[in-house]
Design a protein around this motif. Structure first.
Motif, PDB file in Angstrom:
ATOM      1  N   TYR A   1      10.675   8.634   2.636  1.00 39.62           N
ATOM      2  CA  TYR A   1       9.509   7.454   2.833  1.00 39.62           C
ATOM      3  C   TYR A   1      10.189   6.257   3.360  1.00 39.62           C
TER       4      TYR A   1
ATOM      5  N   SER B   1       0.818  -1.250   0.105  1.00 41.80           N
ATOM      6  CA  SER B   1       0.057   0.042  -0.059  1.00 41.80           C
ATOM      7  C   SER B   1       0.974   1.237   0.034  1.00 41.80           C
ATOM      8  N   ALA B   2       0.597   2.215  -0.944  1.00 43.24           N
ATOM      9  CA  ALA B   2       1.378   3.513  -0.902  1.00 43.24           C
ATOM     10  C   ALA B   2       0.348   4.808  -1.396  1.00 43.24           C
ATOM     11  N   GLY B   3       0.982   5.718  -0.923  1.00 44.21           N
ATOM     12  CA  GLY B   3       0.211   6.830  -1.484  1.00 44.21           C
ATOM     13  C   GLY B   3       0.684   7.261  -2.867  1.00 44.21           C
TER      14      GLY B   3
ATOM     15  N   PHE C   1      -4.372   6.679   5.248  1.00 45.91           N
ATOM     16  CA  PHE C   1      -3.661   5.875   6.110  1.00 45.91           C
ATOM     17  C   PHE C   1      -4.273   4.481   6.498  1.00 45.91           C
TER      18      PHE C   1
ATOM     19  N   GLY D   1       3.767  -1.432   3.662  1.00 48.92           N
ATOM     20  CA  GLY D   1       3.051  -0.073   3.397  1.00 48.92           C
ATOM     21  C   GLY D   1       4.313   1.017   3.127  1.00 48.92           C
TER      22      GLY D   1
ATOM     23  N   SER E   1       5.092   9.432   9.869  1.00 48.83           N
ATOM     24  CA  SER E   1       3.792   8.843  10.114  1.00 48.83           C
ATOM     25  C   SER E   1       3.712   7.425  10.093  1.00 48.83           C
ATOM     26  N   VAL E   2       4.923   6.873  10.313  1.00 57.63           N
ATOM     27  CA  VAL E   2       5.047   5.448  10.549  1.00 57.63           C
ATOM     28  C   VAL E   2       4.837   5.004  12.068  1.00 57.63           C
TER      29      VAL E   2
ATOM     30  N   ASN F   1      -4.175   7.352  -0.822  1.00 60.80           N
ATOM     31  CA  ASN F   1      -3.650   8.657  -0.106  1.00 60.80           C
ATOM     32  C   ASN F   1      -4.053   8.422   1.288  1.00 60.80           C
TER      33      ASN F   1
ATOM     34  N   THR G   1      -8.237  11.101   4.412  1.00 62.50           N
ATOM     35  CA  THR G   1      -8.854  10.495   5.810  1.00 62.50           C
ATOM     36  C   THR G   1      -9.924  11.228   6.712  1.00 62.50           C
TER      37      THR G   1
ATOM     38  N   ARG H   1       5.077   5.050   3.738  1.00 58.32           N
ATOM     39  CA  ARG H   1       4.665   6.336   4.418  1.00 58.32           C
ATOM     40  C   ARG H   1       5.817   7.256   4.832  1.00 58.32           C
TER      41      ARG H   1
END
Length: 302
Positions: A272, A99-101, A133, A144, A150-151, A131, A199, A146
């Motif tokens: 990232y 999963s990635a933005g 979370f 994922g 944000s991790v 995009n 989100t 991020r």
């Protein structure tokens, strides 16, 4: 018992993951009616109701959830062992879900995956661009991507890219008509291209920093997007100023289509990271992916 129900149990897992017969059938390459028939046959043989069906959705029952909790880790272990045996035979293979933005996927992850996939043609990668979370455990992702800040603390994180810098950019046409902002506060008097947060659903307040002091500015304008490409195009077309990752507009800056302002205020984020739940041992395919994505500030480092 397991032998005669194994295929159906795998089909059951697919339906439970997708919460839909239609989606599960599409991923499995079978008809919806065949999948429904298989589930009814499995429930009849086990004498258990595994799925609750409504006109809009499908969900596992309580006993279905218990079977999933029992079955999934064992299937994962089996898949790991099979991949290990294949690896010993000299061929790296396996299925990976990431999963990635949008920004990370387009400008970092996909460019790196191209060479990785060519080197390992038997490793299959599913990249889901979102995009928001995403909970990678609930979403059954292997990993994922991020920004480092944000991790979640309970995840293992491996840096896969350089620092990310956000910049304010506009076209010559825009500056000629409205002038240039000299401080972030000036943005309140400019046309700005807003970004909708995926989100919370609110508008992103532009984040700046100068001499170690952070500043957030709420901006207004005619346009709001939740994707990068449209914000860049709108800025190029003179509709306003955009706040976007600098590496996504290198070509536009180089050829003069866009010019950045407020460079002294442009914040830098810690890049990232590929993150994933802690595991004692990774499947060979996943371990190879980590090595391929791992970031080194020195390109000569191995």
């Amino acid at each position: 018992m397991l032998k005669e129900n194994f295929n159906e149990l795998q089909l059951f897992l697919a339906v439970a993951r997708e919460r839909s017969f239609t989606k599960a059938a599409g991923k499995l390459g079978v008809t919806q009616s065949a999948l429904s028939h298989a589930m009814k046959a499995l429930e009849a043989r086990l004498n258990l109701r595994l799925l609750t069906r409504t006109t809009r959705s499908v969900a596992p029952t309580e006993i279905g959830e218990q079977i999933i909790a029992c079955l999934e880790p064992r299937l994962y272990e089996l898949d790991e062992e099979l991949q290990r045996l294949v690896q010993q035979n000299g061929v790296a293979a396996g299925n990976l879900r990431i999963s990635a933005g949008e920004h990370a996927a387009k400008y970092l992850l996909w460019p790196k995956l191209k060479s990785f996939l060519r080197e390992y043609p038997n490793i299959n990668v599913e990249m889901v661009v979102d995009n928001g979370f995403v909970n990678i455990v609930d979403g059954r992702f292997d990993a994922g991507v991020r920004l480092g800040e944000s991790v979640d603390k309970d995840m293992v994180a491996v840096r896969i890219g350089p620092d990310v810098r956000l910049v304010v950019a506009g076209s010559a046409e825009y500056y000629a008509k409205y002038g240039k902002p000299h401080t972030p506060h000036d943005l309140q008097h400019h046309r700005c291209i807003n970004m909708r947060l995926p989100t919370a659903g609110g508008l992103y307040h532009w984040e700046f920093e100068n001499a170690g002091k952070p500043l957030k500015v709420r901006v207004e304008g005619q346009l709001t997007f939740n994707t990068i490409a449209e914000r860049i195009d709108a800025a190029e077309s003179g509709f306003g100023l955009a706040f976007i990752p600098e590496d996504s507009i290198c070509e536009q800056i180089a050829d003069g289509r866009l010019e950045t302002v407020l460079s002294d205020w442009s914040p830098v984020f810690s890049g990232y990271y590929l993150y994933y739940p802690s595991r004692k041992q990774h499947p060979p395919a996943f371990a190879l992916l980590i090595d391929a994505l791992r970031y080194s500030a020195n390109p000569d480092d191995v």
